[in-house]
Design a protein around this motif. Structure first.
Motif, PDB file in Angstrom:
ATOM      1  N   GLN A  12      -6.218 -60.820  -0.415  1.00 56.09           N
ATOM      2  CA  GLN A  12      -6.084 -62.263  -0.586  1.00 56.09           C
ATOM      3  C   GLN A  12      -7.055 -62.778  -1.650  1.00 56.09           C
ATOM      4  O   GLN A  12      -8.085 -62.138  -1.909  1.00 56.09           O
ATOM      5  N   PRO A  13      -6.742 -63.905  -2.255  1.00 57.88           N
ATOM      6  CA  PRO A  13      -7.694 -64.500  -3.212  1.00 57.88           C
ATOM      7  C   PRO A  13      -9.069 -64.673  -2.574  1.00 57.88           C
ATOM      8  O   PRO A  13      -9.185 -64.971  -1.382  1.00 57.88           O
ATOM      9  N   ARG A  14     -10.084 -64.436  -3.400  1.00 60.08           N
ATOM     10  CA  ARG A  14     -11.503 -64.469  -2.996  1.00 60.08           C
ATOM     11  C   ARG A  14     -11.901 -63.245  -2.169  1.00 60.08           C
ATOM     12  O   ARG A  14     -13.042 -63.151  -1.721  1.00 60.08           O
ATOM     13  N   GLY A  15     -10.977 -62.288  -2.027  1.00 58.19           N
ATOM     14  CA  GLY A  15     -11.299 -61.044  -1.328  1.00 58.19           C
ATOM     15  C   GLY A  15     -11.934 -60.035  -2.254  1.00 58.19           C
ATOM     16  O   GLY A  15     -12.298 -60.347  -3.404  1.00 58.19           O
ATOM     17  N   PHE A  16     -12.070 -58.780  -1.758  1.00 52.79           N
ATOM     18  CA  PHE A  16     -12.724 -57.754  -2.552  1.00 52.79           C
ATOM     19  C   PHE A  16     -12.028 -56.410  -2.349  1.00 52.79           C
ATOM     20  O   PHE A  16     -11.370 -56.173  -1.335  1.00 52.79           O
ATOM     21  N   LEU A  17     -12.193 -55.559  -3.348  1.00 55.72           N
ATOM     22  CA  LEU A  17     -11.728 -54.175  -3.306  1.00 55.72           C
ATOM     23  C   LEU A  17     -12.730 -53.318  -4.064  1.00 55.72           C
ATOM     24  O   LEU A  17     -13.468 -53.832  -4.919  1.00 55.72           O
ATOM     25  N   ARG A  18     -12.702 -52.028  -3.793  1.00 51.82           N
ATOM     26  CA  ARG A  18     -13.606 -51.096  -4.488  1.00 51.82           C
ATOM     27  C   ARG A  18     -12.850 -49.811  -4.814  1.00 51.82           C
ATOM     28  O   ARG A  18     -13.017 -48.791  -4.141  1.00 51.82           O
ATOM     29  N   PRO A  19     -12.029 -49.840  -5.855  1.00 48.53           N
ATOM     30  CA  PRO A  19     -11.359 -48.603  -6.242  1.00 48.53           C
ATOM     31  C   PRO A  19     -12.352 -47.592  -6.802  1.00 48.53           C
ATOM     32  O   PRO A  19     -13.413 -47.946  -7.304  1.00 48.53           O
ATOM     33  N   LEU A  79     -15.434 -49.317  -9.101  1.00 51.32           N
ATOM     34  CA  LEU A  79     -15.337 -50.686  -9.592  1.00 51.32           C
ATOM     35  C   LEU A  79     -15.358 -51.615  -8.389  1.00 51.32           C
ATOM     36  O   LEU A  79     -14.354 -51.756  -7.687  1.00 51.32           O
ATOM     37  N   GLN A  80     -16.493 -52.234  -8.152  1.00 59.19           N
ATOM     38  CA  GLN A  80     -16.608 -53.221  -7.084  1.00 59.19           C
ATOM     39  C   GLN A  80     -16.054 -54.541  -7.603  1.00 59.19           C
ATOM     40  O   GLN A  80     -16.591 -55.107  -8.554  1.00 59.19           O
ATOM     41  N   MET A  81     -14.972 -54.998  -6.976  1.00 58.91           N
ATOM     42  CA  MET A  81     -14.302 -56.216  -7.424  1.00 58.91           C
ATOM     43  C   MET A  81     -14.439 -57.270  -6.335  1.00 58.91           C
ATOM     44  O   MET A  81     -13.869 -57.122  -5.250  1.00 58.91           O
ATOM     45  N   ASN A  82     -15.194 -58.307  -6.635  1.00 56.69           N
ATOM     46  CA  ASN A  82     -15.412 -59.407  -5.698  1.00 56.69           C
ATOM     47  C   ASN A  82     -14.750 -60.682  -6.209  1.00 56.69           C
ATOM     48  O   ASN A  82     -14.420 -60.781  -7.390  1.00 56.69           O
ATOM     49  N   SER A  83     -14.592 -61.635  -5.326  1.00 57.69           N
ATOM     50  CA  SER A  83     -14.018 -62.941  -5.699  1.00 57.69           C
ATOM     51  C   SER A  83     -12.730 -62.770  -6.491  1.00 57.69           C
ATOM     52  O   SER A  83     -12.548 -63.392  -7.540  1.00 57.69           O
ATOM     53  N   LEU A  84     -11.859 -61.956  -5.976  1.00 57.61           N
ATOM     54  CA  LEU A  84     -10.633 -61.644  -6.704  1.00 57.61           C
ATOM     55  C   LEU A  84      -9.730 -62.863  -6.840  1.00 57.61           C
ATOM     56  O   LEU A  84      -9.677 -63.727  -5.954  1.00 57.61           O
ATOM     57  N   LYS A  85      -9.044 -62.912  -7.974  1.00 56.21           N
ATOM     58  CA  LYS A  85      -8.146 -64.013  -8.298  1.00 56.21           C
ATOM     59  C   LYS A  85      -6.730 -63.461  -8.510  1.00 56.21           C
ATOM     60  O   LYS A  85      -6.564 -62.294  -8.862  1.00 56.21           O
ATOM     61  N   PRO A  86      -5.719 -64.284  -8.342  1.00 64.75           N
ATOM     62  CA  PRO A  86      -4.357 -63.817  -8.605  1.00 64.75           C
ATOM     63  C   PRO A  86      -4.188 -63.219  -9.999  1.00 64.75           C
ATOM     64  O   PRO A  86      -3.421 -62.263 -10.171  1.00 64.75           O
ATOM     65  N   GLU A  87      -4.908 -63.755 -10.970  1.00 62.03           N
ATOM     66  CA  GLU A  87      -4.784 -63.229 -12.333  1.00 62.03           C
ATOM     67  C   GLU A  87      -5.429 -61.854 -12.514  1.00 62.03           C
ATOM     68  O   GLU A  87      -5.312 -61.246 -13.576  1.00 62.03           O
ATOM     69  N   ASP A  88      -6.103 -61.345 -11.489  1.00 63.94           N
ATOM     70  CA  ASP A  88      -6.610 -59.973 -11.529  1.00 63.94           C
ATOM     71  C   ASP A  88      -5.532 -58.954 -11.135  1.00 63.94           C
ATOM     72  O   ASP A  88      -5.757 -57.748 -11.227  1.00 63.94           O
ATOM     73  N   THR A  89      -4.388 -59.436 -10.702  1.00 63.63           N
ATOM     74  CA  THR A  89      -3.296 -58.547 -10.322  1.00 63.63           C
ATOM     75  C   THR A  89      -2.857 -57.705 -11.513  1.00 63.63           C
ATOM     76  O   THR A  89      -2.527 -58.235 -12.580  1.00 63.63           O
ATOM     77  N   ALA A  90      -2.874 -56.382 -11.323  1.00 63.58           N
ATOM     78  CA  ALA A  90      -2.531 -55.457 -12.408  1.00 63.58           C
ATOM     79  C   ALA A  90      -2.589 -54.027 -11.877  1.00 63.58           C
ATOM     80  O   ALA A  90      -3.076 -53.790 -10.764  1.00 63.58           O
ATOM     81  N   VAL A  91      -2.109 -53.117 -12.688  1.00 67.72           N
ATOM     82  CA  VAL A  91      -2.365 -51.698 -12.437  1.00 67.72           C
ATOM     83  C   VAL A  91      -3.680 -51.362 -13.132  1.00 67.72           C
ATOM     84  O   VAL A  91      -3.847 -51.636 -14.323  1.00 67.72           O
ATOM     85  N   TYR A  92      -4.593 -50.788 -12.380  1.00 66.34           N
ATOM     86  CA  TYR A  92      -5.908 -50.444 -12.901  1.00 66.34           C
ATOM     87  C   TYR A  92      -5.956 -48.946 -13.201  1.00 66.34           C
ATOM     88  O   TYR A  92      -5.634 -48.111 -12.340  1.00 66.34           O
ATOM     89  N   TYR A  93      -6.369 -48.628 -14.410  1.00 64.82           N
ATOM     90  CA  TYR A  93      -6.439 -47.240 -14.871  1.00 64.82           C
ATOM     91  C   TYR A  93      -7.891 -46.858 -15.136  1.00 64.82           C
ATOM     92  O   TYR A  93      -8.623 -47.607 -15.797  1.00 64.82           O
ATOM     93  N   CYS A  94      -8.293 -45.695 -14.659  1.00 63.80           N
ATOM     94  CA  CYS A  94      -9.617 -45.210 -15.017  1.00 63.80           C
ATOM     95  C   CYS A  94      -9.510 -44.343 -16.266  1.00 63.80           C
ATOM     96  O   CYS A  94      -8.453 -43.773 -16.564  1.00 63.80           O
ATOM     97  N   ASN A  95     -10.606 -44.261 -16.947  1.00 63.48           N
ATOM     98  CA  ASN A  95     -10.659 -43.578 -18.233  1.00 63.48           C
ATOM     99  C   ASN A  95     -12.011 -42.894 -18.376  1.00 63.48           C
ATOM    100  O   ASN A  95     -13.023 -43.435 -17.906  1.00 63.48           O
ATOM    101  N   ALA A  96     -12.044 -41.727 -19.005  1.00 64.27           N
ATOM    102  CA  ALA A  96     -13.320 -41.044 -19.193  1.00 64.27           C
ATOM    103  C   ALA A  96     -13.270 -40.159 -20.424  1.00 64.27           C
ATOM    104  O   ALA A  96     -12.233 -39.566 -20.734  1.00 64.27           O
ATOM    105  N   GLU A  97     -14.406 -40.088 -21.098  1.00 67.71           N
ATOM    106  CA  GLU A  97     -14.585 -39.145 -22.197  1.00 67.71           C
ATOM    107  C   GLU A  97     -15.287 -37.918 -21.636  1.00 67.71           C
ATOM    108  O   GLU A  97     -16.411 -38.021 -21.164  1.00 67.71           O
TER     109      GLU A  97
END
Length: 120
Positions: A12-19, A79-97
């Protein structure tokens, strides 16, 4: 070498996730690690990046809300994501060299993506 991302979901908006994203395989060393995201109909954009020395960089849209960190012993980036907003909705990709032990070459690797949906 593979990157395996997990930890997305519906929140929900204002929630958090930690992928998280773990690198595995024939790894000699990892330089920078980061997270990108791609929303429907938009280009993939950088969200956050962390270098081997610990310095970080964030997109302006997530500064103060998201925190990137890494565990070098586990070859994992978070990635600690706090105070999430609807506009943060997306597919999140990790990347590394990563330097591969078999080729000794520095190459760029991507994870498979994890969906984050922010909605009430």
């Amino acid at each position: 070498v593979q990157l395996q991302a997990s930890g997305g979901g519906l929140v929900q908006p204002r929630g958090f996730l930690r992928p998280s994203c773990a690198a595995s395989g024939s790894i000699f060393s990892i330089n920078r690690m980061g997270w990108y995201r791609q929303a429907p109909g938009k280009r993939r954009e950088l969200v956050a990046r962390i270098f081997s020395g610990g310095s970080t960089r964030y997109a302006d849209s997530v500064k103060g809300r998201f925190t990137i960190s890494r565990d070098n012993a586990k070859n994992t980036v978070y990635l600690q994501m706090n105070s999430l907003k609807p506009e943060d909705t997306a597919v999140y990709y990790c990347n590394a060299e990563i330097v591969d032990t078999t080729t000794t070459l520095l190459d760029n690797y991507w994870g498979q993506g994890t969906l984050v949906t922010v909605s009430s």
